[in-house]
Design a protein around this motif. Structure first.
Motif, PDB file in Angstrom:
ATOM      1  N   PHE A  94       0.815  -1.213   0.000  1.00 41.32           N
ATOM      2  CA  PHE A  94       0.000   0.000   0.000  1.00 41.32           C
ATOM      3  C   PHE A  94       0.846   1.259   0.000  1.00 41.32           C
ATOM      4  N   ARG A  95       2.170   1.106  -0.191  1.00 41.06           N
ATOM      5  CA  ARG A  95       3.013   2.286  -0.087  1.00 41.06           C
ATOM      6  C   ARG A  95       3.244   2.903  -1.464  1.00 41.06           C
ATOM      7  N   ASP A 235      -7.037  17.306   0.506  1.00 38.04           N
ATOM      8  CA  ASP A 235      -7.388  16.134   1.308  1.00 38.04           C
ATOM      9  C   ASP A 235      -6.161  15.267   1.600  1.00 38.04           C
ATOM     10  N   ASP A 236      -5.261  15.140   0.617  1.00 37.91           N
ATOM     11  CA  ASP A 236      -4.035  14.368   0.846  1.00 37.91           C
ATOM     12  C   ASP A 236      -3.229  14.994   1.976  1.00 37.91           C
ATOM     13  N   PHE A 239      -5.057  14.458   5.279  1.00 40.65           N
ATOM     14  CA  PHE A 239      -5.016  13.038   5.665  1.00 40.65           C
ATOM     15  C   PHE A 239      -3.628  12.669   6.189  1.00 40.65           C
ATOM     16  N   LYS A 242      -3.088  14.192   9.593  1.00 46.94           N
ATOM     17  CA  LYS A 242      -3.842  13.517  10.656  1.00 46.94           C
ATOM     18  C   LYS A 242      -3.117  12.265  11.153  1.00 46.94           C
ATOM     19  N   HIS A 243      -2.369  11.621  10.245  1.00 49.59           N
ATOM     20  CA  HIS A 243      -1.781  10.328  10.606  1.00 49.59           C
ATOM     21  C   HIS A 243      -0.262  10.328  10.629  1.00 49.59           C
ATOM     22  N   TRP A 285      -8.337  22.989   6.816  1.00 47.59           N
ATOM     23  CA  TRP A 285      -8.625  22.657   5.420  1.00 47.59           C
ATOM     24  C   TRP A 285      -8.381  23.847   4.500  1.00 47.59           C
ATOM     25  N   GLU A 286      -8.861  25.022   4.921  1.00 44.66           N
ATOM     26  CA  GLU A 286      -8.747  26.206   4.054  1.00 44.66           C
ATOM     27  C   GLU A 286      -7.274  26.517   3.790  1.00 44.66           C
ATOM     28  N   GLU A 289      -5.894  24.089   1.331  1.00 44.41           N
ATOM     29  CA  GLU A 289      -6.326  24.457  -0.027  1.00 44.41           C
ATOM     30  C   GLU A 289      -5.469  25.584  -0.578  1.00 44.41           C
ATOM     31  N   ARG A 340      -4.016  12.753 -11.273  1.00 43.87           N
ATOM     32  CA  ARG A 340      -4.674  13.281 -10.081  1.00 43.87           C
ATOM     33  C   ARG A 340      -4.101  12.757  -8.772  1.00 43.87           C
ATOM     34  N   GLN A 419       0.774   3.610  -8.155  1.00 42.54           N
ATOM     35  CA  GLN A 419      -0.640   3.341  -7.905  1.00 42.54           C
ATOM     36  C   GLN A 419      -1.362   3.396  -9.256  1.00 42.54           C
ATOM     37  N   VAL A 420      -1.626   2.228  -9.831  1.00 39.99           N
ATOM     38  CA  VAL A 420      -2.328   2.203 -11.121  1.00 39.99           C
ATOM     39  C   VAL A 420      -3.821   2.360 -10.839  1.00 39.99           C
ATOM     40  N   PRO A 421      -4.501   3.342 -11.449  1.00 44.70           N
ATOM     41  CA  PRO A 421      -5.922   3.551 -11.160  1.00 44.70           C
ATOM     42  C   PRO A 421      -6.807   2.547 -11.908  1.00 44.70           C
ATOM     43  N   GLU A 433      -8.193   8.451 -16.626  1.00 44.90           N
ATOM     44  CA  GLU A 433      -7.742   9.734 -16.085  1.00 44.90           C
ATOM     45  C   GLU A 433      -7.224  10.584 -17.250  1.00 44.90           C
TER      46      GLU A 433
ATOM     47  N   GLN B   5       0.116  -4.202   6.154  1.00 42.54           N
ATOM     48  CA  GLN B   5      -0.983  -3.423   6.735  1.00 42.54           C
ATOM     49  C   GLN B   5      -2.309  -4.071   6.407  1.00 42.54           C
ATOM     50  N   ARG B  14     -10.827   5.232  -0.499  1.00 42.77           N
ATOM     51  CA  ARG B  14     -10.262   6.576  -0.588  1.00 42.77           C
ATOM     52  C   ARG B  14      -9.100   6.570  -1.599  1.00 42.77           C
ATOM     53  N   LYS B  15      -8.308   5.506  -1.557  1.00 44.34           N
ATOM     54  CA  LYS B  15      -7.204   5.374  -2.516  1.00 44.34           C
ATOM     55  C   LYS B  15      -7.715   5.066  -3.929  1.00 44.34           C
ATOM     56  N   ASN B  16      -8.911   4.490  -4.012  1.00 45.18           N
ATOM     57  CA  ASN B  16      -9.418   4.012  -5.299  1.00 45.18           C
ATOM     58  C   ASN B  16     -10.833   4.512  -5.561  1.00 45.18           C
ATOM     59  N   GLN B  18     -12.096   5.857  -7.951  1.00 41.17           N
ATOM     60  CA  GLN B  18     -12.611   5.581  -9.300  1.00 41.17           C
ATOM     61  C   GLN B  18     -13.427   4.294  -9.289  1.00 41.17           C
ATOM     62  N   SER B  23     -14.850   9.089 -11.238  1.00 41.76           N
ATOM     63  CA  SER B  23     -13.731   9.231 -12.156  1.00 41.76           C
ATOM     64  C   SER B  23     -14.125  10.275 -13.192  1.00 41.76           C
ATOM     65  N   GLN B 115     -16.154  14.963   1.455  1.00 39.08           N
ATOM     66  CA  GLN B 115     -15.090  15.260   2.418  1.00 39.08           C
ATOM     67  C   GLN B 115     -13.733  15.398   1.733  1.00 39.08           C
ATOM     68  N   MET B 116     -13.472  14.540   0.741  1.00 36.78           N
ATOM     69  CA  MET B 116     -12.163  14.572   0.068  1.00 36.78           C
ATOM     70  C   MET B 116     -11.999  15.820  -0.784  1.00 36.78           C
ATOM     71  N   LYS B 146      -9.868   6.132   8.349  1.00 31.97           N
ATOM     72  CA  LYS B 146      -9.001   5.035   8.815  1.00 31.97           C
ATOM     73  C   LYS B 146      -9.831   3.934   9.463  1.00 31.97           C
TER      74      LYS B 146
END
Ligand SMILES: Nc1ncnc2c1ncn2[C@@H]1O[C@H](COP(=O)(O)OP(=O)(O)OP(=O)(O)O)[C@@H](O)[C@H]1O
Ligand SMILES: Nc1ncnc2c1ncn2[C@@H]1O[C@H](COP(=O)(O)OP(=O)(O)OP(=O)(O)O)[C@@H](O)[C@H]1O
Ligand SMILES: [Mg+2]
Ligand SMILES: [Mg+2]
Lengths: 467, 467
Positions: A94-95, A235-236, A239, A242-243, A285-286, A289, A340, A419-421, A433, B5, B14-16, B18, B23, B115-116, B146
């Motif tokens: 997941f990395r 959001d990234d 997120f 937050k973690h 958040w603002e 952004e 994206r 990360q292939v969508p 995309e 994980q 959230r990661k996906n 699409q 999308s 949210q995102m 999470k």
């Protein structure tokens, strides 16, 4: 609301196994091969080894097989075995590092299909190193589908000669086929993109195929590719904030984003007026952004080229020549760009003309597309894939190909990314995309132009010869 | 394995995103409308009411909207609100009853997207009856991605005039469009298949559209349709046996399968020699396989027709005439059959010719396919859908349609089932199960034959007139 329930992931996929790709007898078996082979390739490469796999498919009856799959990877430590094979959404991929796996579903899906069609448990022998010492364990497992967990029916210490995983699964209602959709063709295509791997495959008739290594060069290990400021979202940032265990937001920026230097961070602080020394959790958040909007206006270097490992132009051409023996071949590997979320990706492609290029349909050779993602063949769902859409969107007539329906052409495309969508958990088609579509189109036009040049020269030569 | 994980479902999606259908900007907003409208229709119908929805889409800026969605359903009890809107794979539609929802993902996906893209919480007002008394609660929620749980930021008792859900969500990076892929066309198509519903839609320009009811007849409530012995698998029997509270296996059979009488059970016991009085947990896999193999040889009545609720031929024709004003229309609603797992389904279709049928492409009218599943329009992923595959696989030339690319034809297909085998969690295309493909083909041929008859009669009339 008396019927309100929460399903575990395994319960959901048991009801919807077609979403794991298990739809139809031939496709189901091919997908099993795909999931196990990709896991073994990832495992060997991460351990810096040339992958070597032994697959034995024994036919017990019509649509009834025993599959034995052995690899030479680093194996799986005993305490991770049930999570690996019986828990969905559990994995080490997941990395932000390029790998074939990315969902934590693959081999658990195979165990689920085996259990659903035969009721038999999965047998695993794992040879792994613990503190430098070689250990071996044999486990018999079933999946508790309600709980998304594994049940160990039997476990014992065994002697192993080297590290690696040996998996034995029974399957019914699947079918081994030599067709394009079948497992054999899947192995063949895998070898084109993975010349450094060796696969020994014993098919149901007992015939042993040895897919030899065409290269002894271990591909360089992919490196972590951090999200690029161009495209990373608010959001990234929130997120991650937050973690994270970082104490200041500025250190989160420099450690989590690529091309983010202290100089840049100071620039951002100055231009936005936001105190970037504050704790990540205090970022609003603002403000995130504002930072992301500023990123879009700033001039960042393109994503680093060292993290992603493409097949490479020379190797693509070699692979294509090896199986198609074409009269013309040309490959191109583009620079990394992002889609994206600031996720870096590379599109590479090869075009082959003549020889065994194209696909026989009746007595015609029509243009054939071979899609790959991180070196993995994508066999199904071609109609909905961004690669197909991108290739079909260019006007091939402009490049001298009057009719793609009767042209001895094979186009090979590989997308490389951390990360292939994918469009679904079946991982057989890529989401359209905009940035990916654009890159596929650009790549297609480049190879089309090269083919056009060749065809013109060929035609000129022909006309010359006729005088 | 230090990076091993386990992700929660919300982390994965959230990661996906699409894979939830989010999308592209236009598609993302259309999918939000789709998820909220289908939930409201299901809720009202389950409560025996004619669905009525009010949608207000306010444009704050480019690609920046506030969506307010209000329905007249039975509402959501306070203690279920966070599970409904912030937990993935949580819902009340996992049973064997036909409904539009079936995954427990839809509205949680909308909250996640909101949210995102904006960082804003979701605002919900729910009016619901508790022990006959009308209660109202207003809650402000965020999703803890999470943990796949909701966080209540604010909650207070409010006055409501009637039951129903009112939801307010902010979105960025989405786009309202009047194109075929857009939200307006989605509403229009929803009305064709749901003439008993009313939708009042205020678009971003402030223009208010009233999609009136074309029928005051509440469709009958779908009933539970138990799995049919023809197609139910050994794994289904063992899974049911493992999680049942029935004391004997024979009562599990009679209560969990359709067309399974005590007489049948005695027959099965006699022919297999298996003691069906034993406890379900004592049933072995091999015995379940024996029973299932015997089912395949026995003569069972087709699945009951009362459980599934098709749109019906009269209503399909009415809906088509209403929007296409064709010169010819014909509909057919087939009998229920089953696909893998003994799951019952019905295919119904309508064909329209002339008038506004077909779709303008340039200056040509080409044949158009409108796909529906349980009365829900399927707008995207047409290329990979079994409905498309089935329709394209018949030879339309044999029915007098020389060229589907230039024929003013619209074909409307609806699949009705307790479990639609979607290809992905985006729920826009149906898996090509053999039985489904077969039914679509049969249906297509039937309507094609009717059209052929009409076109011949039309041609004969013309020739007659010319004499
Ligand atoms: N042959 C193997 N050798 C070593 N580790 C393995 C092997 N197969 C699986 N694993 C481990 O188990 C994890 C789960 O595998 P699984 O196939 O379920 O998911 P994945 O490969 O991470 O993602 P995907 O669902 O996309 O395939 C892997 O991430 C890896 O850590
Ligand atoms: N407007 C509503 N009124 C009443 N109940 C609702 C409403 N919206 C959602 N629910 C409840 O919340 C549950 C979850 O909804 P959600 O859309 O996430 O999943 P679903 O509709 O069950 O399946 P799907 O993912 O296929 O849409 C529903 O099953 C239903 O019980
Ligand atoms: Mg995997
Ligand atoms: Mg829903």
């Amino acid at each position: 609301f008396e019927e309100f329930q929460e399903l575990t992931a395994s319960e959901f996929f048991r009801k919807n196994k077609q979403m794991l790709g298990f739809s139809g007898k031939i496709r189901s078996l091919t997908i099993v091969f795909h999931e196990l082979i990709t896991n073994s390739f990832d495992a060997a490469e991460e351990a810096g080894m040339l992958p070597e796999i032994k697959i034995d498919l024994k036919r017990l009856d019509k649509d009834h097989y025993i599959l034995r799959h052995t690899d030479n990877g680093p194996g799986i430590p005993e305490n991770f075995v049930t999570k690996v094979f019986c828990t969905m959404f559990a994995g080490s991929k997941f990395r932000n590092i390029q790998s074939r796996g990315q969902q934590g579903l693959g081999c658990s899906g195979c165990v689920l299909l085996s259990q659903m069609t035969t009721g038999k448990p999965a047998k695993i022998i794992s040879g792994y190193k613990e503190k430098g010492e070689l250990k071996g364990v044999q486990m018999t497992l079933k999946m508790d589908v309600k709980k998304n967990q594994g049940l160990v029916l039997d476990k014992k210490v065994v002697e192993v000669k080297h590290t690696g995983v040996c998996l034995e699964l029974h399957f019914k209602d699947v079918s081994y086929s030599l067709s394009e959709q079948g497992a054999f063709e899947y192995i063949r295509r895998t070898m084109i993109a993975n010349p450094h791997a060796k696969i020994v495959f014993r098919d149901p008739t007992g015939h042993k195929y040895i897919f030899k290594r065409a290269s002894d060069v271990i591909p360089p290990l992919p490196k972590e590719v951090l999200p690029h400021p161009r495209g990373v979202t608010a959001d990234d940032l929130i997120f991650m904030a937050k973690h994270t265990d970082k104490r200041r937001f500025r250190s989160l920026l420099t450690s989590s984003l690529s091309r983010m230097s202290t100089k840049r961070v100071n620039e951002i602080q100055k231009l936005t007026g936001i105190d970037l020394n504050k704790r990540p959790k205090d970022m609003k958040w603002e403000e995130a952004e504002q930072i992301v909007d500023l990123f879009a206006k700033m001039d960042f270097m393109a994503p680093p080229t060292s993290g992603l490992i493409p097949i490479g132009e020379a190797q693509i051409e070699k692979g294509i020549v090896g199986i198609l023996n074409p009269e013309f071949v040309s490959a191109i590997s583009r620079k990394p760009v992002t889609y994206r979320g600031g996720v870096a990706f590379i599109i590479e492609a090869g075009i082959a003309y003549g020889g065994d290029s194209g696909r026989m349909v009746g007595d015609q050779r029509k243009a054939e597309i071979m899609r790959f993602a991180n070196r993995v063949p994508l066999t199904f769902d071609q109609g909905s894939c961004a690669i197909t859409e991108g290739l079909k969107s260019i006007d091939w007539k402009r490049y001298g190909i009057r009719d793609m329906e009767s042209a001895p052409i094979t186009i090979f495309v590989n997308i490389v990314s951390t990360q292939v969508p994918y469009l679904s958990t079946g991982k057989q088609s890529v989401a359209p995309e905009p940035e990916i579509l654009h890159e596929v189109r650009q790549t297609a036009m480049t190879v089309a132009r090269k083919l056009q040049k060749y065809l013109r020269a060929k035609k000129a030569e022909k006309e010359e010869a006729m005088r």
